[in-house]
Design an enzyme around this catalytic site. Structure first.
Site, PDB file in Angstrom:
ATOM      1  N   GLU A 113       0.839  -1.215   0.000  1.00 14.42           N
ATOM      2  CA  GLU A 113       0.000   0.000   0.000  1.00 14.42           C
ATOM      3  C   GLU A 113       0.869   1.258   0.000  1.00 14.42           C
ATOM      4  OE1 GLU A 113      -3.651  -2.032   2.618  1.00 14.42           O
ATOM      5  OE2 GLU A 113      -1.992  -0.969   3.591  1.00 14.42           O
TER       6      GLU A 113
ATOM      7  N   ASP B  26      -5.905  -5.515  10.823  1.00 10.11           N
ATOM      8  CA  ASP B  26      -6.992  -4.971  11.652  1.00 10.11           C
ATOM      9  C   ASP B  26      -6.619  -5.054  13.125  1.00 10.11           C
ATOM     10  OD1 ASP B  26      -9.531  -6.590   9.580  1.00 10.11           O
ATOM     11  OD2 ASP B  26      -8.397  -4.727   9.302  1.00 10.11           O
TER      12      ASP B  26
END
Ligand SMILES: Nc1ncnc2c1ncn2[C@@H]1O[C@H](COP(=O)(O)OP(=O)(O)OP(=O)(O)O)[C@@H](O)[C@H]1O
Ligand SMILES: O=P(O)(O)O[C@@H]1O[C@H]([C@H](O)CO)[C@@H](O)[C@H](O)[C@@H]1O
Length: 497
Positions: A207, A277
């Site tokens: 990312e 997460d």
């Protein structure tokens, strides 16, 4: 990890966290493959197990709840079977569902992963990805206003499937401008949140590579990444950027400045889905609990380490995290451990204070004295007479409390950093301990000011300062025992351990 982490974790329980983002159900189809299909050269999977887990923002909410947070989860999904599955999974995870808006025109998002043994073969992504309707948008905006105000922290889990529409981001900007909150953001579209200025983001190396315009195939070489703080800050507007580099560890940046790199424990065949997460949820909780950056990253790494070892999307419970970070006991038994401690303290330039004693029945004189001893330096090491030593020094009826019990009690005093049992027939002095530890300061109570100290010569040779602290009047173990005896109706002999 230090006791700091333990204190931070104690503050997780009171945190109210708002999660907004896509509710996804992760479906894991597990089977075996023993043949190729006749109609085409594709594997036939004999399905043996199917598991349903919370995914996307729902997994974030589950992670935060597992860490002790009081979570409000704001999302929308279909009014279908997978919505029922999600509802049941959320309830099982102890999550409220009153702000999950079910709408007939949407299909609940679900990802089905098909594996043979531990080899992932294919993943099917299904469910509505179009933007929520203006009606639902308005409903969510109203809910967002209320939930935001009640929250201590906010987690935006934007999976780009139609929940975080511009109007909701604009609402977040408005609320944040009025009432800033610590805010974690997980998204692939950081540009949409630049005005919001999130507190913390966690791009992985792929990312980050896309973010800085270097394409999707990064080389996670550390030197390059540590120089990219300014670019990552410009691209995310996030005060804190935790760049996760898989097995290469984590780089932490604050307002564009590289702060440190932390290695991560290596895991064979890690299951990474959902680990991000867990990592970011833990980091946000630590941030909301006023952890410093180093402690926050260490806790996030510890939590993620726990879940990457699980076969499916999972969570790290607060108790598991506490176990991983609870500091090892304060008691050192081996000479190697003492030597290692001494070397570490010397490397860190810590001022070492040493004292010794029996501490049989702890009383306020001991506590005052130990607190005063700690105040003489950075680290307090207590030499603790073992049971046989006390018998030799104070008589056959002593100690009342065994060495283990005395270690347990003393370990709870925050002023004591380490405890080392000592004493042997023929030498009940702390001399050999002093020679190993080489303290900067040696402390005894004022009752020793006019007594002979066998260790004095060794201490002086070491250049160690000797300090006698004031006595607290009328406090001694001997007195306590006498009082117990005098008050006992029948002066039964005191049980000797
Ligand atoms: N009342 C007190 N105030 C301050 N320091 C104390 C007091 N009592 C003991 N200490 C110090 O605590 C350390 C441990 O002493 P110790 O365990 O022998 O305590 P104690 O109460 O005197 O025990 P005992 O009565 O069995 O001799 C020693 O360094 C001693 O100087
Ligand atoms: O608890 P006490 O009796 O204060 O501790 C004793 O202190 C002695 C002192 O350091 C003089 O040497 C020591 O020799 C003894 O082993 C106990 O620790």
């Amino acid at each position: 990890m230090t006791g700091k982490a333990t204190n931070i974790l104690k503050r997780f329980k009171s945190k109210k966290v708002l999660v907004i983002g896509e509710l996804i159900v992760d479906v894991y189809v597990q089977g075996t493959c023993s043949r190729i299909a006749p109609e085409a050269s594709v594997p036939v999977i004999d399905v043996q197990d199917k598991k349903y887990c919370l995914g996307g923002a729902a997994n974030v909410a589950a992670n935060l709840a597992a860490l002790g947070a009081d979570v409000s989860f704001l999302s929308a999904c279909g009014n279908d079977d997978y919505a029922i599955t999600a509802h049941n999974l959320l309830k099982t995870a102890g999550l409220k569902t009153d702000h999950i808006f079910k709408v007939s025109e949407r299909t609940t998002l679900y990802k089905t992963r098909v594996s043979s043994d531990s080899q992932l073969l294919v993943r099917f992504d299904e469910g509505s990805t179009h933007a929520i309707s203006t009606d639902i948008e308005q409903t969510m905006k109203t809910a967002l206003e209320q939930l935001y105000r009640e929250a201590d922290a906010v987690f935006i889990a934007d999976y780009g499937k139609g929940i975080l529409v511009d109007a909701l981001i604009a609402k977040l900007e408005e609320l944040s401008a009025e009432q800033p909150k610590v805010m974690a953001l997980d998204t692939k579209n950081y540009h949409r949140y630049l005005k919001l200025k999130p507190t913390i983001v966690k791009p992985n190396c792929q990312e980050a590579s896309v973010l800085i315009g270097q394409g999707e195939n990064p080389r996670p070489d550390l030197p390059k990444w540590s120089q990219l703080g300014e670019t990552l800050y410009a691209k995310t507007a996030a005060q804190l950027v935790l760049l996760t580099l898989d097995a290469q560890g984590v780089c932490a940046f604050e307002k564009g400045t590289f702060k440190f790199h932390k290695a991560v424990p290596q895991v064979q065949n890690p299951k990474v889905s959902g680990a991000g997460d867990t990592f970011l949820a833990t980091a946000l909780m630590a941030l909301a609990a006023n952890a410093d950056l180093e402690t926050m990253v260490s806790l996030a790494i510890a939590a993620a380490h726990q879940v990457v070892q699980q076969p499916q999307t999972s969570v790290c419970a607060l108790s598991d995290l506490a176990n991983q970070t609870s500091e090892p006991g304060k008691c050192l038994e081996s000479i190697q451990a003492i030597k290692a401690l001494r070397a570490e303290l010397e490397k860190k330039g810590r001022k070492i204070v040493f004292t010794n004693g029996c501490f049989d029945i702890l009383h306020s004189g001991h506590v005052s004295y130990l607190r005063g001893a700690k105040a003489q330096g950075d680290v307090l090491i207590v030499g603790l007479n073992n049971d046989e030593s006390i018998r030799r020094l104070k008589g056959p009826e002593r100690p009342i409390n065994s060495l283990k019990d005395r270690i347990d009690v003393l370990s709870e005093l925050s002023c004591i950093d380490y405890i080392i049992p000592f004493g042997k027939a023929g030498d009940d002095t702390p001399i050999s301990l002093v020679q190993q530890i080489r303290p900067h300061v040696f402390v005894k109570g004022g009752d020793y000011r006019d007594k002979y100290l066998p260790e004095e010569r060794t201490l002086k040779k070491l250049g160690c300062e000797i300090i006698f602290l004031p006595m607290v009047a009328d406090r001694s173990t001997t007195n306590m025992i006498s009082k117990i005896r005098e008050n006992a109706v029948f002066a039964a002999p005191i049980a000797v351990n």
